[in-house]
Design an enzyme around this catalytic site. Structure first.
Site, PDB file in Angstrom:
ATOM      1  NE  ARG A 158      -2.772   1.010   3.567  1.00  0.00           N
ATOM      2  CZ  ARG A 158      -3.616   0.950   4.602  1.00  0.00           C
ATOM      3  NH1 ARG A 158      -4.831   0.439   4.440  1.00  0.00           N
ATOM      4  NH2 ARG A 158      -3.265   1.376   5.784  1.00  0.00           N
ATOM      5  N   PRO A 174      10.112  -3.357   7.973  1.00  0.00           N
ATOM      6  CG  PRO A 174      10.564  -5.572   7.327  1.00  0.00           C
ATOM      7  CD  PRO A 174      11.164  -4.186   7.343  1.00  0.00           C
ATOM      8  N   GLY A 227       1.056   2.068  12.107  1.00  0.00           N
ATOM      9  CA  GLY A 227       1.283   1.412  13.390  1.00  0.00           C
ATOM     10  C   GLY A 227       0.536   2.141  14.486  1.00  0.00           C
ATOM     11  CD  GLU A 249      -3.377   5.625   6.701  1.00  0.00           C
ATOM     12  OE1 GLU A 249      -4.339   5.462   7.477  1.00  0.00           O
ATOM     13  OE2 GLU A 249      -3.436   6.349   5.705  1.00  0.00           O
ATOM     14  CB  CYS A 283      -5.993  -0.058  12.343  1.00  0.00           C
ATOM     15  SG  CYS A 283      -5.997  -0.234  10.564  1.00  0.00           S
ATOM     16  CB  SER A 440      -9.630  -2.338   3.236  1.00  0.00           C
ATOM     17  OG  SER A 440      -9.542  -2.145   4.624  1.00  0.00           O
TER      18      SER A 440
HETATM   19  P1  NAP Z   1       3.879  -0.368  16.479  1.00  0.00           P
HETATM   20  O1  NAP Z   1       4.390  -0.928  17.730  1.00  0.00           O
HETATM   21  O2  NAP Z   1       3.625   1.083  16.402  1.00  0.00           O
HETATM   22  O3  NAP Z   1       4.941  -0.815  15.369  1.00  0.00           O
HETATM   23  C1  NAP Z   1       4.778  -0.470  14.021  1.00  0.00           C
HETATM   24  C2  NAP Z   1       6.144  -0.406  13.357  1.00  0.00           C
HETATM   25  O4  NAP Z   1       6.911   0.644  13.941  1.00  0.00           O
HETATM   26  C3  NAP Z   1       6.969  -1.672  13.503  1.00  0.00           C
HETATM   27  O5  NAP Z   1       7.699  -1.852  12.310  1.00  0.00           O
HETATM   28  C4  NAP Z   1       7.902  -1.324  14.644  1.00  0.00           C
HETATM   29  O6  NAP Z   1       9.119  -2.031  14.633  1.00  0.00           O
HETATM   30  C5  NAP Z   1       8.167   0.131  14.358  1.00  0.00           C
HETATM   31  N1  NAP Z   1       8.617   0.905  15.517  1.00  0.00           N
HETATM   32  C6  NAP Z   1       8.381   0.681  16.836  1.00  0.00           C
HETATM   33  N2  NAP Z   1       8.946   1.648  17.578  1.00  0.00           N
HETATM   34  C7  NAP Z   1       9.549   2.501  16.709  1.00  0.00           C
HETATM   35  C8  NAP Z   1      10.294   3.703  16.872  1.00  0.00           C
HETATM   36  N3  NAP Z   1      10.543   4.232  18.066  1.00  0.00           N
HETATM   37  N4  NAP Z   1      10.754   4.323  15.774  1.00  0.00           N
HETATM   38  C9  NAP Z   1      10.517   3.810  14.549  1.00  0.00           C
HETATM   39  N5  NAP Z   1       9.825   2.676  14.336  1.00  0.00           N
HETATM   40  C10 NAP Z   1       9.330   2.029  15.394  1.00  0.00           C
HETATM   41  O7  NAP Z   1       2.527  -1.031  16.005  1.00  0.00           O
HETATM   42  P2  NAP Z   1       2.179  -2.586  15.877  1.00  0.00           P
HETATM   43  O8  NAP Z   1       1.983  -3.113  17.250  1.00  0.00           O
HETATM   44  O9  NAP Z   1       3.132  -3.257  14.957  1.00  0.00           O
HETATM   45  O10 NAP Z   1       0.793  -2.524  15.086  1.00  0.00           O
HETATM   46  C11 NAP Z   1      -0.419  -2.350  15.725  1.00  0.00           C
HETATM   47  C12 NAP Z   1      -0.906  -0.912  15.592  1.00  0.00           C
HETATM   48  O11 NAP Z   1      -0.922  -0.515  14.235  1.00  0.00           O
HETATM   49  C13 NAP Z   1      -2.312  -0.731  16.086  1.00  0.00           C
HETATM   50  O12 NAP Z   1      -2.422   0.431  16.873  1.00  0.00           O
HETATM   51  C14 NAP Z   1      -3.119  -0.570  14.803  1.00  0.00           C
HETATM   52  O13 NAP Z   1      -4.307   0.134  14.958  1.00  0.00           O
HETATM   53  C15 NAP Z   1      -2.152   0.128  13.926  1.00  0.00           C
HETATM   54  N6  NAP Z   1      -2.486  -0.065  12.513  1.00  0.00           N
HETATM   55  C16 NAP Z   1      -2.989   0.993  11.822  1.00  0.00           C
HETATM   56  C17 NAP Z   1      -3.352   0.830  10.501  1.00  0.00           C
HETATM   57  C18 NAP Z   1      -3.911   1.994   9.723  1.00  0.00           C
HETATM   58  O14 NAP Z   1      -3.915   1.913   8.516  1.00  0.00           O
HETATM   59  N7  NAP Z   1      -4.392   3.043  10.361  1.00  0.00           N
HETATM   60  C19 NAP Z   1      -3.181  -0.402   9.873  1.00  0.00           C
HETATM   61  C20 NAP Z   1      -2.659  -1.463  10.611  1.00  0.00           C
HETATM   62  C21 NAP Z   1      -2.306  -1.273  11.937  1.00  0.00           C
HETATM   63  P3  NAP Z   1       9.332  -3.317  15.597  1.00  0.00           P
HETATM   64  O15 NAP Z   1       8.385  -4.335  15.129  1.00  0.00           O
HETATM   65  O16 NAP Z   1      10.745  -3.678  15.378  1.00  0.00           O
HETATM   66  O17 NAP Z   1       9.045  -2.845  16.992  1.00  0.00           O
END
Ligand code: NAP
Length: 476
Positions: A158, A174, A227, A249, A283, A440
């Protein structure tokens, strides 16, 4: 696993310091692969590769870029089953969900193959000076893409597809839980004709450090993140230092409203999709379910029967509709939400018991009688738990639905389409599912208001995130 190293400048290579980390299979907690963990030196190498490749890629005709994206769509479509299997292995979701994701992911290549040739500009006439105003779109520069684990393929494509269509090289970080799918996509992109350096993948256990390093490099002009709101907020602070173009997002807390005049069967089917696609790890997942008092009992019966029919198990097994959650923390958080809601007065209509044994499983669960102070009312559940509340007044349910810092998506079911449109306009959300449990679509602008994010992915809007508008004032 075939590809477990970093992908930089068109080749797989280990990390500069030899570091690696394990990726687990959530179904049985075994190690699937040991993956290279990028360092800041690797981030610099990826930046150099992307920087060197940029001008030639941006200079290609839109049609040339479009044909490569179209080929990527065709190749990925031929290999849906292969990608779906890998998604299930590293994320845990049921194979049917993984197939849906892989097909959705491939569609971004098709859509942006079609959009690549439609970057629009315009010509105006300056009212006072008589000069001509030429407006056109240029590729912004290197884009850093950071993606979550819940859609290992689609959250990447995307972003990659519109960036490539716009003429930008990308470096993807990723999620550490699920880096394998993105790595597996790289040989396919090579085969489609993507030149070396244009797409680079850096799995890393030091996400914060390598992403900050890249965001501080003047060649990077876009940070596109999917995220949590918490991490998104941090990245926005970092983006301020170099005034990077952000696309965010973030999290959601979707309301799902069933009015008394709704087709209850259709609403229950819609809720199965809005709640249970991806085992609730989305999400866009319905988080707060509001059912009109007059139909609550009937609706809960129909919906609970559908939930009870879902088979839980290893996502690769036949007939499984609910796989494990991605990791132990996510499973424990979901179990904690249920225990908290029950302690505060909720009734368990289905599930609610965490199974023993290996694998990060949590069963399909239905709760009614949710009290306003339950934690899952304000927080994303991110699991297979449907939390049902009631209402009897339209204005009241709209106010409750809007009472959150999030604004990603809201769903409503009503037999009166006019009412549906009227209520949709009053909901402060970037997307609305009106008599639909799925919003979506690669052709539509996906994104949220308030703390759910900035910018849009998909549709025409998605490519604009990777372009800068330039205006030329011309003496005609
Ligand atoms: P996350 O903890 O925010 O992690 C997302 C990505 O960010 C991962 O690749 C992570 O790497 C990286 N990351 C973590 N800390 C970082 C930092 N300080 N600096 C830069 N990158 C960093 O989220 P998640 O637990 O993977 O995903 C769940 C969340 O994503 C939920 O809140 C969900 O709602 C949201 N989401 C939103 C959408 C949308 O389109 N709005 C779609 C899908 C998911 P690591 O894995 O190495 O920690």
């Amino acid at each position: 696993m075939d590809h477990t190293d970093l992908y930089i400048d068109g080749a797989f290579r280990p990390a500069s310091d030899g570091g690696r980390f394990d990726v687990l299979n959530p179904a049985d907690e075994t190690v699937l692969a040991s993956v290279a963990s990028a360092t800041t030196a690797d981030a610099d190498a990826a930046l150099d590769a992307a920087g060197a490749a940029f001008a030639e890629w941006a200079g290609r005709t839109p049609r040339a870029r479009s044909q490569i994206l179209r080929r990527a769509f065709e190749l990925m479509t031929e290999r849906i089953d292969e990608f779906a299997r890998l998604i299930t292995l590293e994320n845990g979701k049921a194979l049917s969900d993984a197939k849906g994701e892989a097909a959705y992911a491939a569609e971004f290549f098709r859509w942006y193959a079609e959009e690549a040739v439609r970057a629009e500009g315009h010509l105006g006439h300056a009212p006072a000076s008589g000069a001509r105003i030429l407006v056109h779109q240029k590729p912004a520069g290197i884009a850093v893409l950071v993606t979550p684990w819940n859609f290992p393929a689609a959250m990447g494509t995307r972003k990659i597809a519109p960036a490539l269509a716009a003429g930008c090289p990308v470096i993807i970080k990723p999620a550490s839980e699920t880096p394998l799918t993105m790595l597996a996509l790289m040989p396919l992109l090579e085969e489609a004709g993507v030149p070396k350096g244009i797409v680079n993948v850096l799995p890393s256990r030091s996400s914060g450090t390598i992403v900050a390093r890249m965001m501080g490099d003047p060649r990077v002009r876009v940070i596109s993140f999917t995220g949590s709101t918490e991490v998104g907020r941090k990245l926005l602070h970092t983006a301020a230092d170099t005034i990077l173009k952000p696309a965010m997002e973030l999290g959601g807390n979707a309301p799902f409203i069933v009015f008394e005049d709704a087709d209850l069967e259709a609403a229950a089917d819609g809720l199965m999709v809005a709640k249970m696609r991806n085992g609730g790890e989305a999400c866009t997942a319905a988080n707060r379910i509001y059912v009109h008092k007059a139909v609550e009992e009937r609706f809960t019966e129909i919906f609970t029967a559908k939930m009870a029919a879902l088979k839980m198990g290893n996502g690769l097994d036949d007939g499984v509709g609910l796989g494990p959650l991605v990791n132990a923390d996510t499973r424990d958080k979901v179990a904690g939400f249920v225990d908290d809601a029950v302690a505060k007065g909720a009734t368990v209509r289905l599930g609610g018991e965490r199974p023993g044994g290996t694998g990060f499983y949590y069963p399909a669960t239905v709760l009614t009688g949710i009290t306003p102070n339950a934690l899952l009312v304000d927080d994303e559940i991110f699991g297979p738990v449907a939390a049902i509340q009631t209402f009897d007044d339209e204005a009241d349910v709209i106010a409750r639905a809007n009472d959150t810092e999030y604004g990603l998506v809201a769903y409503l079911y009503t037999g009166d389409f006019k009412r549906g449109l009227k209520v949709s306009e009053t909901l402060d959300y970037g997307m609305i599912g009106l008599n639909r449990g799925l919003v979506s679509d690669p052709a539509a602008p996906f994104g949220g208001t308030k703390q759910s994010g900035l910018g849009r992915e998909g549709g025409k809007e998605g490519m604009a995130e990777f372009m800068e508008t330039q205006y030329i004032s011309a003496a005609w």
